[in-house]
Design an enzyme around this catalytic site. Structure first.
Site, PDB file in Angstrom:
ATOM      1  N   LYS A 141       0.845  -1.186   0.000  1.00  0.00           N
ATOM      2  CA  LYS A 141       0.000   0.000   0.000  1.00  0.00           C
ATOM      3  C   LYS A 141       0.886   1.244   0.000  1.00  0.00           C
ATOM      4  O   LYS A 141       1.814   1.348   0.778  1.00  0.00           O
ATOM      5  CB  LYS A 141      -0.920  -0.011   1.220  1.00  0.00           C
ATOM      6  CG  LYS A 141      -2.046   1.008   1.160  1.00  0.00           C
ATOM      7  CD  LYS A 141      -3.048   0.793   2.278  1.00  0.00           C
ATOM      8  CE  LYS A 141      -4.220   1.752   2.147  1.00  0.00           C
ATOM      9  NZ  LYS A 141      -5.222   1.562   3.204  1.00  0.00           N
ATOM     10  N   GLU A 150     -19.791  -3.797  10.310  1.00  0.00           N
ATOM     11  CA  GLU A 150     -20.684  -2.929  11.080  1.00  0.00           C
ATOM     12  C   GLU A 150     -21.823  -3.692  11.735  1.00  0.00           C
ATOM     13  O   GLU A 150     -22.225  -3.378  12.870  1.00  0.00           O
ATOM     14  CB  GLU A 150     -21.253  -1.831  10.165  1.00  0.00           C
ATOM     15  CG  GLU A 150     -20.232  -0.824   9.682  1.00  0.00           C
ATOM     16  CD  GLU A 150     -19.460  -1.266   8.449  1.00  0.00           C
ATOM     17  OE1 GLU A 150     -18.569  -0.517   8.000  1.00  0.00           O
ATOM     18  OE2 GLU A 150     -19.754  -2.379   7.928  1.00  0.00           O
ATOM     19  N   ARG A 178     -25.654  -0.236   6.948  1.00  0.00           N
ATOM     20  CA  ARG A 178     -25.544  -1.686   6.838  1.00  0.00           C
ATOM     21  C   ARG A 178     -26.037  -2.412   8.086  1.00  0.00           C
ATOM     22  O   ARG A 178     -26.298  -3.608   8.040  1.00  0.00           O
ATOM     23  CB  ARG A 178     -24.086  -2.075   6.599  1.00  0.00           C
ATOM     24  CG  ARG A 178     -23.544  -1.565   5.285  1.00  0.00           C
ATOM     25  CD  ARG A 178     -22.130  -2.003   5.051  1.00  0.00           C
ATOM     26  NE  ARG A 178     -21.869  -2.083   3.617  1.00  0.00           N
ATOM     27  CZ  ARG A 178     -20.892  -2.766   3.068  1.00  0.00           C
ATOM     28  NH1 ARG A 178     -20.075  -3.463   3.818  1.00  0.00           N
ATOM     29  NH2 ARG A 178     -20.720  -2.769   1.771  1.00  0.00           N
TER      30      ARG A 178
END
Length: 635
Positions: free
Chosen positions: A293, A379, A407
């Site tokens: 990354k 979540e 969600r």
């Protein structure tokens, strides 16, 4: 087949010659390596000016190039999970000349957007959807006898969400031609957490596996015929050995063919592997790719979490360009206040879904590591996990972005509000959020929260009221949602001590006789400014701060609505079922039939752009509130 011996000299930009993936496929390997460098330079220079998701996009430059080189896009479908890593994809698919408008008002979206390009397969802004999308497309192609391919690119952080495994499980059972690229950089937004992350980390690079195999072969060949016999058996067991040394057994248990891990920044290896998958694989295949990354920009490689999503910065130093005069952010007030509350009350625990930095919980995690839980991108689990903590006497605070909380609506209703548990949801980034656009705007939460029994919903007008509301939530015996916006507060001083607010009681900020302005949360100060402007035009406006969206202060609102005879509601939320709808319902229940105007967002998805611009477009800044009030008075 990749050309490896073409000249590498270039007198002009290679990127300037790429208008579509067809142009990319004409390049040699050395030219593609130079193009990768140009892509990184362009992404870094652009994001330094516009802000955006830097580290994720830098990490997949070679992977993006290899995918477009090998697959016949857009006929073959590429599905970018979340989509924040798709900047190189945009540059290679005809949007190079507009790339400088990235995340700017009326410019390119920071995420895939179907209206922008035929190469953008889905509108992606939340994680872990790519496999389900891809499987649906693959199933449809099979039904229509379409032999084109579907490729879902998902980060290892997104694999922590249950939806990803639901997709994998169904894909293995269905057996359709689906390619899943697992982009493994050990990062989602922050450092990955959980058992899956630990399992994926037990990996060997492709080179290491090859070295190990070559070493074993050399030693066995030295044993003459005996060694050759053993080597024959081992070669037949190569896939089993690979599964032992890598996470392949996990995915093969889900009936995926597992390939990898392979290095994600070596174009030749990537292209060869993907060509083999394209030409010889049938059924679900998972290609495990190891990437870095932030690759190619040292600050982002060193601190990838800090450069996941950034504002404008200085390229030479990596230093953010910040407004030095900006007030403290609501996010920081939340994080600091929760630490203060935790020092006073050992029951306080904090939860994040892979967003400790974005939600302001890093100080809490440092000071109270045993009372801090990062559940990964999950979540739904976070809300029910919080319910479990509350059932055993703790006071959990779950900090989450408004659009991500969508969600977990069922868990909030069934697992928290039905048993009436003292769980607090700190709803960050409510209202419009700016450049991240429609996938991240938190403009629906007031509408989907108002109907839930037992739930108290608060919205602070400023940063001091936020800290008092957090204390109020701690003292309350039931579930609470605290809604606050992205960005800086109003610059008001923070009181040194806490005082609990009376549930369901608002405050009168300004008296008036002609019209009642009823703003909620971050619209209170613009409403006060509008009242001043109205006074200059001879209009006397009363202003209430309701503080509570649920329950509403029926006595205060009804009294001043009746006294002024006209009501304007103002909210950083859709008007469909939002705060204004609740006020109209209240007035009806009180027997008041009055002229009313509801200011908020229309029944549409809101484009990306500066918050101030979007507020202005919706008529919920001071100027728009004045227009709305005058129009009501003239009606």
């Amino acid at each position: 087949m990749l050309i490896v011996d073409s000249p590498t000299d270039r007198t002009s930009s290679l990127l300037a010659t790429i208008d579509s993936p067809r142009d990319l496929r004409r390049l040699s390997l050395p030219q593609m390596e130079l193009l990768a460098q140009e892509l990184r330079e362009t992404i870094i220079a652009t994001v330094a000016e516009t802000g955006g998701h830097l580290a994720p996009s830098l990490g997949v430059v070679e992977l993006t190039m290899a995918l477009h080189y090998v697959f016949d896009t857009p006929r073959d479908r590429l599905i970018w999970d979340v989509g924040h890593q798709a900047y190189a994809h945009k540059l290679l698919t005809g949007r190079r000349d507009r790339f400088a408008t990235l995340r700017q008002y009326k410019g390119l979206s920071g995420f895939p957007k179907r209206g922008e390009s035929g190469y953008d397969t889905v509108e992606a802004g939340h994680s872990s959807t790519s496999i389900s999308y891809g499987l649906g497309m693959a199933a449809a192609k099979a039904m229509q006898e379409d032999d084109s391919r579907v490729v879902a690119i998902i980060g290892d952080g997104s694999m922590t969400a249950g939806m990803a495994f639901e997709g994998l499980n169904h894909a293995g059972d269905l057996g359709r031609n689906l390619v899943v690229i697992l982009n493994d950089n050990e990062m989602s937004i922050s450092k990955n957490v959980g058992a899956l992350s630990s399992f994926l980390s037990r990996k060997l690079t492709g080179k290491t596996i090859r070295r190990l195999r070559d070493h074993i072969e050399d030693r066995l060949m030295a044993l003459s015929s005996v060694g050759e016999n053993i080597l024959t058996v081992l070669r037949k067991s190569e896939e089993s050995l690979k599964g032992f040394f890598t996470p392949g057994m996990l995915f093969e248990a889900l009936k995926f063919k597992y390939i990898g891990p392979i290095p994600g920044h070596e174009l030749e290896d990537l292209i060869a592997t993907l060509e083999n998958v394209r030409d010889h694989s049938h059924g679900p295949v998972l290609v495990h790719v190891i990437t870095t990354k932030g690759k190619g920009y040292k600050p982002a490689e060193t601190h990838p979490g800090d450069y996941h999503g950034v504002g404008p910065f200085d390229v030479a130093t990596g230093t953010p360009k910040k407004n030095k005069n900006a007030a403290i952010s609501y996010t920081k007030v939340f994080g600091d206040t929760l630490c203060r509350l935790a020092r006073q009350d050992k029951r306080v625990v904090a939860i994040t879904a892979a967003m400790p930095g974005g939600t302001g919980l890093l100080p809490f995690a440092t000071e109270f590591p045993d009372r801090f839980f990062d559940v990964g991108i999950a979540e739904q689990h976070a809300v029910t996990f919080a319910a479990g903590l509350a059932l055993e006497g703790l006071r959990p605070f779950f900090a989450v972005y408004s659009s991500f909380m969508q969600r977990a609506l069922d868990q909030l209703i069934h697992d928290v509000c039905l048993p009436n548990l003292p769980v607090t949801i700190a709803l960050d980034r409510s209202g419009v959020v700016g450049a991240d656009g429609p996938t991240h705007h938190g403009v629906f939460d007031l509408s989907f929260l108002r109907f839930i029994p037992n739930l108290t919903v608060m919205a602070p007008k400023d940063e001091d009221e936020l800290q008092q509301m957090l204390y109020t939530a701690l003292t309350h015996s039931g579930p609470v949602v605290l809604r606050y916006p992205r960005g800086s507060g109003e610059g008001v001083p923070l009181a040194p001590s806490f005082a609990a607010l009376e549930i369901g009681k608002g405050e009168l900020l300004r008296q008036g006789t002609d019209v009642l302005l009823l703003p909620v949360g971050n619209r209170v100060y613009p409403a006060l400014a509008a009242a001043e402007l109205l006074e200059e035009q001879g209009v006397s406006a009363a202003v209430l701060n309701p503080r509570f969206v649920k329950p509403l202060d029926s006595e205060l609102i009804a009294t001043w609505a009746a006294q002024t005879g006209r009501v304007v509601t103002i909210e950083d939320n859709t008007v469909q079922g939002g705060f204004g709808s609740g006020v109209l319902q209240l007035l009806h229940q009180q027997g008041l039939s009055l002229p009313c105007t509801m200011l908020g967002y229309a029944d549409t998805f809101i484009e990306h752009g500066p918050q101030a611009t979007l507020w202005h477009n919706a008529g919920i800044d001071a100027e728009g509130i004045v227009r709305g009030a005058l129009a009501l008075l003239r009606s």
